[in-house]
Design a protein around this motif. Sequence first.
Motif, PDB file in Angstrom:
ATOM      1  N   THR A  36       0.832  -1.214   0.000  1.00 16.99           N
ATOM      2  CA  THR A  36       0.000   0.000   0.000  1.00 16.99           C
ATOM      3  C   THR A  36       0.862   1.257   0.000  1.00 16.99           C
ATOM      4  N   PHE A  68       2.320   1.650  -3.411  1.00 14.31           N
ATOM      5  CA  PHE A  68       1.282   2.148  -4.334  1.00 14.31           C
ATOM      6  C   PHE A  68       1.014   3.631  -4.110  1.00 14.31           C
ATOM      7  N   ILE A  69       0.990   4.031  -2.819  1.00 13.33           N
ATOM      8  CA  ILE A  69       0.739   5.451  -2.512  1.00 13.33           C
ATOM      9  C   ILE A  69       1.863   6.320  -3.056  1.00 13.33           C
ATOM     10  N   GLN A 101       3.952   5.606  -5.506  1.00 12.63           N
ATOM     11  CA  GLN A 101       3.919   5.621  -6.973  1.00 12.63           C
ATOM     12  C   GLN A 101       2.842   6.548  -7.500  1.00 12.63           C
ATOM     13  N   THR A 102       1.643   6.442  -6.918  1.00 13.85           N
ATOM     14  CA  THR A 102       0.551   7.325  -7.362  1.00 13.85           C
ATOM     15  C   THR A 102       0.874   8.793  -7.072  1.00 13.85           C
ATOM     16  N   LYS A 103       1.536   9.048  -5.921  1.00 11.99           N
ATOM     17  CA  LYS A 103       1.911  10.423  -5.589  1.00 11.99           C
ATOM     18  C   LYS A 103       2.928  10.959  -6.594  1.00 11.99           C
ATOM     19  N   GLN A 148       3.397   9.899  -9.658  1.00 16.84           N
ATOM     20  CA  GLN A 148       2.717  10.078 -10.953  1.00 16.84           C
ATOM     21  C   GLN A 148       1.905  11.368 -10.972  1.00 16.84           C
ATOM     22  N   LEU A 149       1.177  11.623  -9.869  1.00 16.49           N
ATOM     23  CA  LEU A 149       0.389  12.855  -9.810  1.00 16.49           C
ATOM     24  C   LEU A 149       1.284  14.079  -9.823  1.00 16.49           C
ATOM     25  N   LYS A 154       2.523  14.542 -13.318  1.00 15.21           N
ATOM     26  CA  LYS A 154       1.448  15.083 -14.160  1.00 15.21           C
ATOM     27  C   LYS A 154       1.220  16.563 -13.879  1.00 15.21           C
TER      28      LYS A 154
END
Length: 303
Positions: free
Chosen positions: A140, A143-144, A146-148, A150-151, A154
């Motif tokens: 988790t 994943f957090i 990686q998503t952070k 990526q955001l 972006k």
Amino acid sequence: MLIGLVRDSVMQCFCHTCRAPGILPAVVSRRSAPMKKNNKIRSKQPRLNKKVKFITTEIRCQEKSRGGLSYEVILAEPAPNVAVPKRPVTPGKNVSVEEIEQKLKAAEERRISLEARKMAEISIKLAKVEEATRKKDEITNEFITQTKEQLENKMETHVEKREAIISDMKEKLKIHAQEIEKTRETLEQQKANEQKAIEEKLKTAQALRDENIKKMLNRLKEHNTIKIAEIKTQNNQLENQKLEEKARIIENKLFTAEQNREKELLKKIEKAQKLERRAEVVRQNKAQTQDMDGQQSPIASSG
């Protein structure tokens, strides 16, 4: 087999000796198919004398509840004199206190070892659960992160694209404003040149008119004063008419040129105002986005 015995026993007498069929005929089931007539010729076979062994059975019917029946199937009569096997009696032993203590001690050790084994199994299960929870937390967290990332990437690309678009729009507006200024200066220069040309033409026309008048006066001096005066007045009238017509034409041309120039200037000014409004909207959107980014950054830091 048991169902057939129950069905036959219901339709027969319940005594052990009779075994005669009852008075009621056999009831044909609704689900049973109709019997087909067999037209085949049966061949005679020799009869074999077989001894049929009957099993003494008894079926007792009892109505336990309303609309329900219970059956008890007794396969044989109880034997009257049957010797029940007795359990052999073990001879008694003289157990001492030490043996009892040793047995209790061994039982305590077995209990302790069993508890230790159970605790070891529980600890292994807990370790597995902790390992699973740790792996889940790692997954988790990964994943957090990686998503952070990526955001964030972006958002950075979005901000860069937005800044590039704003800078491009600024450059285009600057170039357009320069073009408007150049066209205005060229129009003003054209207007000044046209005015100078018209003034020069008027001066040359006036000089030519004066020269022509002087020549005509010199020629008409030889004639009578009345003719000279008439000719002079006629010439003056003609010259004035021509000058008025020329002045009217020139004024009309200047007026149309002035109107066209004003229309072009109004169009350029409207375009410049639209571009200025767009630039103002872009600046306001940029300020709003900066405020929103400033509000989100403390929220992210607090989270």
